[in-house]
Motif scaffolding. Structure first.
Motif, PDB file in Angstrom:
ATOM      1  N   MET A 231       0.767  -1.292   0.060  1.00 16.72           N
ATOM      2  CA  MET A 231      -0.142  -0.061  -0.032  1.00 16.72           C
ATOM      3  C   MET A 231       1.060   1.449   0.062  1.00 16.72           C
ATOM      4  SD  MET A 231      -3.285  -0.642   2.500  1.00 16.72           S
ATOM      5  CE  MET A 231      -4.800  -1.471   1.999  1.00 16.72           C
ATOM      6  N   LEU A 232       2.122   1.321   0.729  1.00 22.30           N
ATOM      7  CA  LEU A 232       2.980   2.252   0.623  1.00 22.30           C
ATOM      8  C   LEU A 232       3.582   2.474  -0.730  1.00 22.30           C
ATOM      9  CD1 LEU A 232       4.681   1.937   4.057  1.00 22.30           C
ATOM     10  CD2 LEU A 232       3.147   3.648   3.595  1.00 22.30           C
ATOM     11  N   ALA A 233       3.928   1.511  -1.245  1.00 20.21           N
ATOM     12  CA  ALA A 233       4.184   1.454  -2.708  1.00 20.21           C
ATOM     13  C   ALA A 233       3.315   2.175  -3.901  1.00 20.21           C
ATOM     14  CB  ALA A 233       4.895   0.256  -3.259  1.00 20.21           C
ATOM     15  N   ILE A 234       2.063   1.759  -3.360  1.00 18.30           N
ATOM     16  CA  ILE A 234       0.898   2.441  -4.274  1.00 18.30           C
ATOM     17  C   ILE A 234       0.889   3.740  -4.076  1.00 18.30           C
ATOM     18  CG2 ILE A 234      -1.514   2.353  -4.246  1.00 18.30           C
ATOM     19  CD1 ILE A 234      -1.488  -0.787  -4.220  1.00 18.30           C
ATOM     20  N   ASP A 235       0.799   4.157  -2.829  1.00 19.00           N
ATOM     21  CA  ASP A 235       0.930   5.778  -2.461  1.00 19.00           C
ATOM     22  C   ASP A 235       2.075   6.452  -3.058  1.00 19.00           C
ATOM     23  OD1 ASP A 235      -1.254   6.103  -0.800  1.00 19.00           O
ATOM     24  OD2 ASP A 235      -0.031   6.100   0.954  1.00 19.00           O
ATOM     25  N   TYR A 236       3.123   5.807  -2.975  1.00 16.80           N
ATOM     26  CA  TYR A 236       4.316   6.462  -3.915  1.00 16.80           C
ATOM     27  C   TYR A 236       4.280   6.723  -5.259  1.00 16.80           C
ATOM     28  CZ  TYR A 236       8.865   6.955  -5.902  1.00 16.80           C
ATOM     29  OH  TYR A 236      10.027   7.419  -6.858  1.00 16.80           O
ATOM     30  N   VAL A 237       3.675   5.445  -6.113  1.00 17.01           N
ATOM     31  CA  VAL A 237       3.552   5.900  -7.603  1.00 17.01           C
ATOM     32  C   VAL A 237       2.186   6.573  -7.522  1.00 17.01           C
ATOM     33  CG1 VAL A 237       2.873   4.348  -9.355  1.00 17.01           C
ATOM     34  CG2 VAL A 237       4.270   3.179  -7.960  1.00 17.01           C
ATOM     35  N   SER A 238       1.191   6.702  -6.746  1.00 17.65           N
ATOM     36  CA  SER A 238       0.181   7.431  -6.760  1.00 17.65           C
ATOM     37  C   SER A 238       0.525   8.898  -6.995  1.00 17.65           C
ATOM     38  CB  SER A 238      -0.917   7.382  -5.788  1.00 17.65           C
ATOM     39  OG  SER A 238      -1.464   6.227  -5.734  1.00 17.65           O
ATOM     40  N   ILE A 239       1.575   9.252  -6.226  1.00 22.92           N
ATOM     41  CA  ILE A 239       2.104  10.619  -6.140  1.00 22.92           C
ATOM     42  C   ILE A 239       2.914  10.953  -7.300  1.00 22.92           C
ATOM     43  CG2 ILE A 239       3.893  12.059  -5.094  1.00 22.92           C
ATOM     44  CD1 ILE A 239       3.168  10.817  -2.500  1.00 22.92           C
TER      45      ILE A 239
END
Length: 353
Positions: A182-190
């Motif tokens: 989920m943190l990786a998804i947050d990063y790619v979302s940014i």
């Protein structure tokens, strides 16, 4: 002689039993999919953090802590009168950072360190104002004349301390492949947000090594990621033939994208004027390395890496035009999360079907 009745054991056809089992299994799968849809829809779209939700305040305003009403961004006068410095907590090339207090709330006060870098400081402020969203640290006020910025405080600090945070007893329950993905998804979302921002396609240039990238982002108390430092965020404008260069010195190492490295060999001394510009696909090249850090070495992280192998290989294409967009990477990450949650919830479903 009277014949005794025979008791015949009746056996149900195997097909009838398997049909009932299959129907029950399919019903369970449908219920699981409905649950996953509701859960992931909540996570992706809202997660309590809508795309432009900043406490539902209008632009130029903020809401902090338990305060119900929105306040306008603090002015020079308000910052000087109402904000109290507590201690210095960091210093970089452009600014020094102080943990401060405003109306019993912890806040962060950033001030220019080097007057020669005031353009970088003001650029970062401009980006911070224009890009306010769920992806960006909340702006509380600023004073251009005094080169001062006031932002929300996040006690867990930058992403550089992620692994240490996850070893604190209070947060050990977060140290799972699921939360890390989920943190990786947050990063790619940014990255996706920056590449399709209201200002256009922006490139995250403060990213020449992993440690530098991690220092640009904050970890919130509810385990999401915010971009915090926007001083080096140049604009790509293909229609106008405008590409970017991240700084004026030579970049080296495998972490930076191939197009960011000096292309003319060691026999030709580096000259900034001869260095070809590039676009936002440099950010895509770095995604696998950053995600590898997020995934860590917990149970299940290697399975996640296996599912992400193809998209990460595409991110590492030498030709930047062959790399996927941030949106394509994000879509893949989300599909992998959905798949793995489904398999974790109903192991063996595929074999039973």
């Amino acid at each position: 002689m009277e014949k005794k009745p025979r008791f015949v054991r009746r056996e149900f056809p195997p097909r009838e039993v398997s049909s009932v089992s299959l129907a029950l299994l399919l019903a369970a799968v449908l219920l699981l999919n409905a649950f996953l849809y509701l859960f992931l829809n909540k996570f992706y779209i809202s997660s309590g953090r809508a795309e432009t939700d900043l406490g539902l305040c209008p632009f130029g305003h903020f809401k902090l802590g338990t305060v119900k009403n929105c306040s306008p961004w603090l002015s020079c006068e308000a910052i000087n009168r109402e904000v109290r410095k507590l201690k210095r907590v960091g210093e970089g090339a452009v600014k020094k950072v102080f943990l401060s207090e405003w109306k019993e709330n912890k806040v962060v006060l950033s001030q220019l360190t080097n007057s020669e870098l005031k353009e970088d400081f003001l650029h970062g402020l401009k980006m911070l104002k224009a890009l306010q969203s769920k992806h960006v640290v909340r702006l509380l006020g600023y004073c251009e004349q005094q080169f001062t910025i006031l932002t929300e405080y996040h006690p867990l600090g930058s992403l550089r301390g992620l692994n240490e945070t996850l070893h604190i007893p209070k947060y050990k329950g977060m140290n799972t492949w699921h939360r890390r993905l989920m943190l990786a998804i947050d990063y790619v979302s940014i990255i996706r947000y920056l590449h399709s921002s209201p200002l256009g396609t922006l490139v995250m240039c403060d990213s020449n090594d992993l440690d530098k990238i991690l220092s640009q982002y904050l970890l919130t108390s509810d385990f999401h990621i915010l971009v915090n430092d926007l001083d080096a965020l140049p604009l790509v404008n293909r229609s106008a033939g405008r590409l970017v260069k991240c700084g004026h010195r030579e970049l080296q190492g495998e972490f930076v994208a191939p197009e960011q490295r000096w292309p003319y060999g060691e026999e030709v001394p580096f000259e900034d004027d001869l260095m070809p510009p590039y676009d936002e696909k440099t950010d895509i090249w770095k995604i696998p390395d950053v995600s590898n850090f997020f995934l860590g070495h917990v149970d299940g992280s290697d399975i996640v890496r296996l599912h992400l192998f193809d998209i990460h290989a595409a991110c590492k294409k030498k030709d930047p035009t062959e790399r996927p967009s941030a949106q394509q990477v994000l879509d893949t990450y989300r599909k992998v999360l959905t798949l793995l949650i489904r398999e974790a919830a109903m192991p063996g479903t595929r074999e039973m079907l």
